[in-house]
Design an enzyme around this catalytic site. Structure first.
Site, PDB file in Angstrom:
ATOM      1  N   ARG A   1       3.488  43.854 -17.475  1.00  0.00           N
ATOM      2  CA  ARG A   1       3.254  43.473 -18.889  1.00  0.00           C
ATOM      3  C   ARG A   1       3.902  42.151 -19.285  1.00  0.00           C
ATOM      4  NH1 ARG A   1       4.122  49.034 -19.346  1.00  0.00           N
ATOM      5  NH2 ARG A   1       2.138  50.122 -19.506  1.00  0.00           N
TER       6      ARG A   1
ATOM      7  N   LYS B   1      -2.428  27.768 -20.570  1.00  0.00           N
ATOM      8  CA  LYS B   1      -3.707  28.407 -20.238  1.00  0.00           C
ATOM      9  C   LYS B   1      -3.632  28.872 -18.790  1.00  0.00           C
ATOM     10  CE  LYS B   1      -7.203  26.298 -23.199  1.00  0.00           C
ATOM     11  NZ  LYS B   1      -8.430  25.484 -23.208  1.00  0.00           N
TER      12      LYS B   1
ATOM     13  N   GLU C   1      -8.362  13.137 -15.448  1.00  0.00           N
ATOM     14  CA  GLU C   1      -7.732  13.812 -16.601  1.00  0.00           C
ATOM     15  C   GLU C   1      -6.781  12.850 -17.320  1.00  0.00           C
ATOM     16  OE1 GLU C   1      -8.737  16.797 -17.503  1.00  0.00           O
ATOM     17  OE2 GLU C   1      -9.238  18.009 -15.740  1.00  0.00           O
TER      18      GLU C   1
ATOM     19  N   LYS D   1      -0.727  15.810 -24.264  1.00  0.00           N
ATOM     20  CA  LYS D   1      -1.062  17.231 -24.105  1.00  0.00           C
ATOM     21  C   LYS D   1      -0.116  18.080 -24.944  1.00  0.00           C
ATOM     22  CE  LYS D   1      -2.821  20.943 -21.866  1.00  0.00           C
ATOM     23  NZ  LYS D   1      -3.571  21.514 -20.778  1.00  0.00           N
TER      24      LYS D   1
ATOM     25  N   GLU E   1      -6.152  27.026 -29.327  1.00  0.00           N
ATOM     26  CA  GLU E   1      -7.443  26.332 -29.379  1.00  0.00           C
ATOM     27  C   GLU E   1      -8.328  26.825 -30.528  1.00  0.00           C
ATOM     28  OE1 GLU E   1      -9.113  25.333 -25.511  1.00  0.00           O
ATOM     29  OE2 GLU E   1     -11.100  25.269 -26.422  1.00  0.00           O
TER      30      GLU E   1
ATOM     31  N   ARG F   1      -7.285  21.484 -30.063  1.00  0.00           N
ATOM     32  CA  ARG F   1      -7.081  21.573 -28.610  1.00  0.00           C
ATOM     33  C   ARG F   1      -8.399  21.442 -27.850  1.00  0.00           C
ATOM     34  NH1 ARG F   1      -3.050  25.536 -25.141  1.00  0.00           N
ATOM     35  NH2 ARG F   1      -3.687  24.733 -23.101  1.00  0.00           N
TER      36      ARG F   1
ATOM     37  N   ASN G   1     -11.209  19.196 -23.934  1.00  0.00           N
ATOM     38  CA  ASN G   1     -12.372  19.529 -23.111  1.00  0.00           C
ATOM     39  C   ASN G   1     -13.397  18.395 -23.083  1.00  0.00           C
ATOM     40  OD1 ASN G   1     -11.396  22.104 -22.471  1.00  0.00           O
ATOM     41  ND2 ASN G   1     -12.125  22.902 -24.416  1.00  0.00           N
TER      42      ASN G   1
ATOM     43  N   HIS H   1     -15.990  18.284 -20.382  1.00  0.00           N
ATOM     44  CA  HIS H   1     -15.939  19.558 -19.662  1.00  0.00           C
ATOM     45  C   HIS H   1     -17.220  20.386 -19.770  1.00  0.00           C
ATOM     46  CE1 HIS H   1     -11.802  18.517 -19.025  1.00  0.00           C
ATOM     47  NE2 HIS H   1     -11.523  19.662 -18.438  1.00  0.00           N
TER      48      HIS H   1
ATOM     49  N   HIS I   1     -18.519  21.595 -16.339  1.00  0.00           N
ATOM     50  CA  HIS I   1     -18.645  22.996 -15.910  1.00  0.00           C
ATOM     51  C   HIS I   1     -20.065  23.282 -15.425  1.00  0.00           C
ATOM     52  CE1 HIS I   1     -14.874  24.289 -18.385  1.00  0.00           C
ATOM     53  NE2 HIS I   1     -14.566  23.863 -17.176  1.00  0.00           N
TER      54      HIS I   1
ATOM     55  N   HIS J   1     -13.128  19.508  -9.481  1.00  0.00           N
ATOM     56  CA  HIS J   1     -13.077  19.645 -10.937  1.00  0.00           C
ATOM     57  C   HIS J   1     -12.841  18.288 -11.631  1.00  0.00           C
ATOM     58  CE1 HIS J   1     -12.302  21.313 -14.888  1.00  0.00           C
ATOM     59  NE2 HIS J   1     -11.132  20.713 -14.910  1.00  0.00           N
TER      60      HIS J   1
HETATM   61  P1  NAD Z   1      -5.874  22.585  -6.269  1.00  0.00           P
HETATM   62  O1  NAD Z   1      -4.799  23.410  -6.805  1.00  0.00           O
HETATM   63  O2  NAD Z   1      -6.976  23.263  -5.523  1.00  0.00           O
HETATM   64  O3  NAD Z   1      -5.256  21.449  -5.347  1.00  0.00           O
HETATM   65  C1  NAD Z   1      -6.117  20.554  -4.697  1.00  0.00           C
HETATM   66  C2  NAD Z   1      -5.819  20.456  -3.203  1.00  0.00           C
HETATM   67  O4  NAD Z   1      -4.672  19.648  -3.029  1.00  0.00           O
HETATM   68  C3  NAD Z   1      -5.532  21.780  -2.538  1.00  0.00           C
HETATM   69  O5  NAD Z   1      -6.145  21.765  -1.273  1.00  0.00           O
HETATM   70  C4  NAD Z   1      -4.017  21.774  -2.362  1.00  0.00           C
HETATM   71  O6  NAD Z   1      -3.609  22.504  -1.237  1.00  0.00           O
HETATM   72  C5  NAD Z   1      -3.739  20.318  -2.171  1.00  0.00           C
HETATM   73  N1  NAD Z   1      -2.419  19.875  -2.616  1.00  0.00           N
HETATM   74  C6  NAD Z   1      -1.764  20.215  -3.749  1.00  0.00           C
HETATM   75  N2  NAD Z   1      -0.646  19.495  -3.869  1.00  0.00           N
HETATM   76  C7  NAD Z   1      -0.565  18.700  -2.789  1.00  0.00           C
HETATM   77  C8  NAD Z   1       0.359  17.709  -2.363  1.00  0.00           C
HETATM   78  N3  NAD Z   1       1.423  17.359  -3.106  1.00  0.00           N
HETATM   79  N4  NAD Z   1       0.130  17.095  -1.180  1.00  0.00           N
HETATM   80  C9  NAD Z   1      -0.980  17.401  -0.445  1.00  0.00           C
HETATM   81  N5  NAD Z   1      -1.905  18.299  -0.805  1.00  0.00           N
HETATM   82  C10 NAD Z   1      -1.691  18.933  -1.976  1.00  0.00           C
HETATM   83  O7  NAD Z   1      -6.625  21.745  -7.411  1.00  0.00           O
HETATM   84  P2  NAD Z   1      -6.164  21.004  -8.724  1.00  0.00           P
HETATM   85  O8  NAD Z   1      -7.098  19.867  -8.871  1.00  0.00           O
HETATM   86  O9  NAD Z   1      -4.710  20.754  -8.777  1.00  0.00           O
HETATM   87  O10 NAD Z   1      -6.473  22.090  -9.851  1.00  0.00           O
HETATM   88  C11 NAD Z   1      -7.792  22.498 -10.134  1.00  0.00           C
HETATM   89  C12 NAD Z   1      -7.723  23.793 -10.904  1.00  0.00           C
HETATM   90  O11 NAD Z   1      -7.020  23.576 -12.110  1.00  0.00           O
HETATM   91  C13 NAD Z   1      -9.087  24.322 -11.283  1.00  0.00           C
HETATM   92  O12 NAD Z   1      -9.134  25.701 -10.987  1.00  0.00           O
HETATM   93  C14 NAD Z   1      -9.139  24.127 -12.795  1.00  0.00           C
HETATM   94  O13 NAD Z   1      -9.928  25.094 -13.442  1.00  0.00           O
HETATM   95  C15 NAD Z   1      -7.697  24.251 -13.168  1.00  0.00           C
HETATM   96  N6  NAD Z   1      -7.323  23.600 -14.422  1.00  0.00           N
HETATM   97  C16 NAD Z   1      -6.619  24.335 -15.319  1.00  0.00           C
HETATM   98  C17 NAD Z   1      -6.226  23.762 -16.509  1.00  0.00           C
HETATM   99  C18 NAD Z   1      -5.385  24.547 -17.481  1.00  0.00           C
HETATM  100  O14 NAD Z   1      -5.164  24.096 -18.602  1.00  0.00           O
HETATM  101  N7  NAD Z   1      -4.866  25.683 -17.091  1.00  0.00           N
HETATM  102  C19 NAD Z   1      -6.549  22.422 -16.793  1.00  0.00           C
HETATM  103  C20 NAD Z   1      -7.255  21.696 -15.851  1.00  0.00           C
HETATM  104  C21 NAD Z   1      -7.643  22.298 -14.657  1.00  0.00           C
HETATM  105  N1  GLY Z   2      -7.151  21.817 -20.070  1.00  0.00           N
HETATM  106  C1  GLY Z   2      -7.562  22.158 -21.391  1.00  0.00           C
HETATM  107  C2  GLY Z   2      -6.493  22.799 -22.192  1.00  0.00           C
HETATM  108  O1  GLY Z   2      -5.385  22.979 -21.749  1.00  0.00           O
HETATM  109  O2  GLY Z   2      -6.737  23.172 -23.307  1.00  0.00           O
END
Ligand code: NAD
Ligand code: GLY
Length: 369
Positions: free
Chosen positions: A122, A144, A186, A228, A238, A242, A246, A249, A253, A267
């Site tokens: 929880r 998020k 981003e 941010k 949001e 907020r 997007n 986005h 998406h 992404h």
């Molecule tokens: P990811 O976490 O898949 O990382 C990308 C790749 O880089 C992976 O293969 C990882 O192993 C590698 N990697 C990570 N750090 C490294 C480093 N320092 N050196 C070498 N390799 C490294 O992808 P991402 O782009 O970081 O994140 C994408 C995800 O984030 C998506 O699922 C997206 O929906 C999510 N996201 C969430 C939010 C939010 O607000 N929560 C915002 C934007 C994106």
């Molecule tokens: N990445 C969009 C948000 O955090 O709202």
């Protein structure tokens, strides 16, 4: 130099620390947050192999026993089965609600471990140690958390704020260039949506940021995190502003859904292309000047990101399929299409009533069939 950017959310307030060498300082930073002398560190195999030993040494030096849970890299880990594996591992460690969960990786690990922390017994405390540019400037800040399902991305999740974010700029030295560019989309997004002068600075300094010049990188990450934090503080759940985060986005998406959420289109690449499309659509609708749209698209293309559908070689997109995804997007309300559009560089707004047939015409003018 270490910068501290506060995310002032009252009882859920925390700091984002950013700068070089923070991994080595992780023990000192996390120790006061841990109620017991053990932490679970959730990571992926790539990040753990590259940087796990340094983080482990730093935490152990502060008297914290490290229990790693290392998952396969890639978006497919951010799934019900990835969540089950992770929760089972945490239960197997007999982790208590008072034990800290550390998300050590990119957005995939941050979103998954954050969601697991939100629901584990929880709700448990967690810390973000983001290792991609995208995670440092966006996903680790703001609370998020989510997993994907076969019906779409981020559909199951929770708002759960971390207790601390440690963004060590040095870990980006091992990030592949393609991932660096994806994260840069981003960074650009913040200038495009709300800070014209930051955008102008990025136009001149994109090369230095992408080359990981320490001063340029620090400035780009710091300004992104400041923006941010400011937006999240104003609208944590949001309800309004907020949604501006997007920008690009809704297009992104839809394109990611059509390309299978993977290596074909990352992404961040989809966000770059989606932002270019949002600017072109805004100009086509007479909402923003063609000059501003041209500058936005040029900056996206100059950083090596796709800015046109035709940049995605050997891919063809059906306008109808893209529209179907756009209508399912979480931001669509009552069948109308919702997009983040722009009045100018740095002036995004939420458009809740975008006409579907105009969007279809636009998608066809962009090369969709
Ligand atoms: P990811 O976490 O898949 O990382 C990308 C790749 O880089 C992976 O293969 C990882 O192993 C590698 N990697 C990570 N750090 C490294 C480093 N320092 N050196 C070498 N390799 C490294 O992808 P991402 O782009 O970081 O994140 C994408 C995800 O984030 C998506 O699922 C997206 O929906 C999510 N996201 C969430 C939010 C939010 O607000 N929560 C915002 C934007 C994106
Ligand atoms: N990445 C969009 C948000 O955090 O709202």
């Amino acid at each position: 130099m270490i910068r501290s950017i506060p995310v002032d959310l009252g009882a859920r307030a925390y700091e984002v620390l950013l700068g070089p060498g923070l991994l080595e300082d992780a023990g000192a930073q996390l120790r006061p947050l841990a109620r017991r002398d053990r932490v679970a560190v959730v990571s992926d195999q790539t990040v753990w192999g590259l940087h796990g030993p340094r983080l482990t040494a730093a935490l152990e030096q502060a008297g914290l026993a490290v229990h790693p849970v290392v998952l396969p890299p890639g978006e497919q880990t951010k799934s019900f089965s990835g969540l089950e594996t992770l929760c089972d591992a945490l239960l197997g460690l007999e982790l208590d609600r008072g034990d800290l969960i550390v998300a050590f990786g990119g957005g995939v690990i941050g979103d998954l471990a954050g969601f697991a922390a939100a629901i584990y017994k929880r709700g448990a405390d967690f810390v973000q140690i983001p290792t991609t540019l995208l995670a440092q400037v966006d996903s680790s800040v703001g609370g998020k958390t989510a997993i994907d399902t076969p019906r779409g991305k981020n559909l199951i999740g929770a708002f759960h704020q971390p207790r601390l974010v440690l963004a060590d700029l040095d870990v980006l030295s091992t990030l592949p260039d393609r991932e660096m560019r994806a994260g840069y989309a981003e960074v650009l997004k913040y200038g495009l949506l709300g800070d014209r002068s930051f955008f102008t600075w990025l136009e001149a300094n994109a090369g230095a940021v992408l080359a990981r010049d320490p001063a340029a990188l620090a400035r780009a990450v710091a300004r992104s995190v400041e923006m941010k934090a400011e937006i999240v503080i104003a609208d944590e759940r949001e309800a309004g502003r907020r949604a501006l985060l997007n920008l690009g986005h809704t297009f992104a998406h839809a394109l990611e859904a059509e390309t299978g959420y993977g290596e074909a289109l990352l992404h961040g690449e989809a966000v770059g292309l989606g932002s270019a499309m949002a600017f072109r659509f805004s100009a086509a609708e007479g909402l923003c000047s063609p000059d501003d749209a041209d500058r936005a698209v040029a900056a996206i293309a100059a950083s090596g990101l796709p800015s046109r559908l035709s940049d995605l070689a050997d891919r063809s997109f059906a306008a109808q399929a893209l529209l179907r995804h756009m209508a399912q997007d979480k931001k669509a309300e009552g069948g109308r299409l919702t997009f983040i559009l722009v009045r100018a560089l740095g002036e995004a707004f939420v458009a809740r009533d975008v006409d579907e047939s105009r969007m279809r015409d636009f998608l066809k003018s962009e090369g969709a069939v």
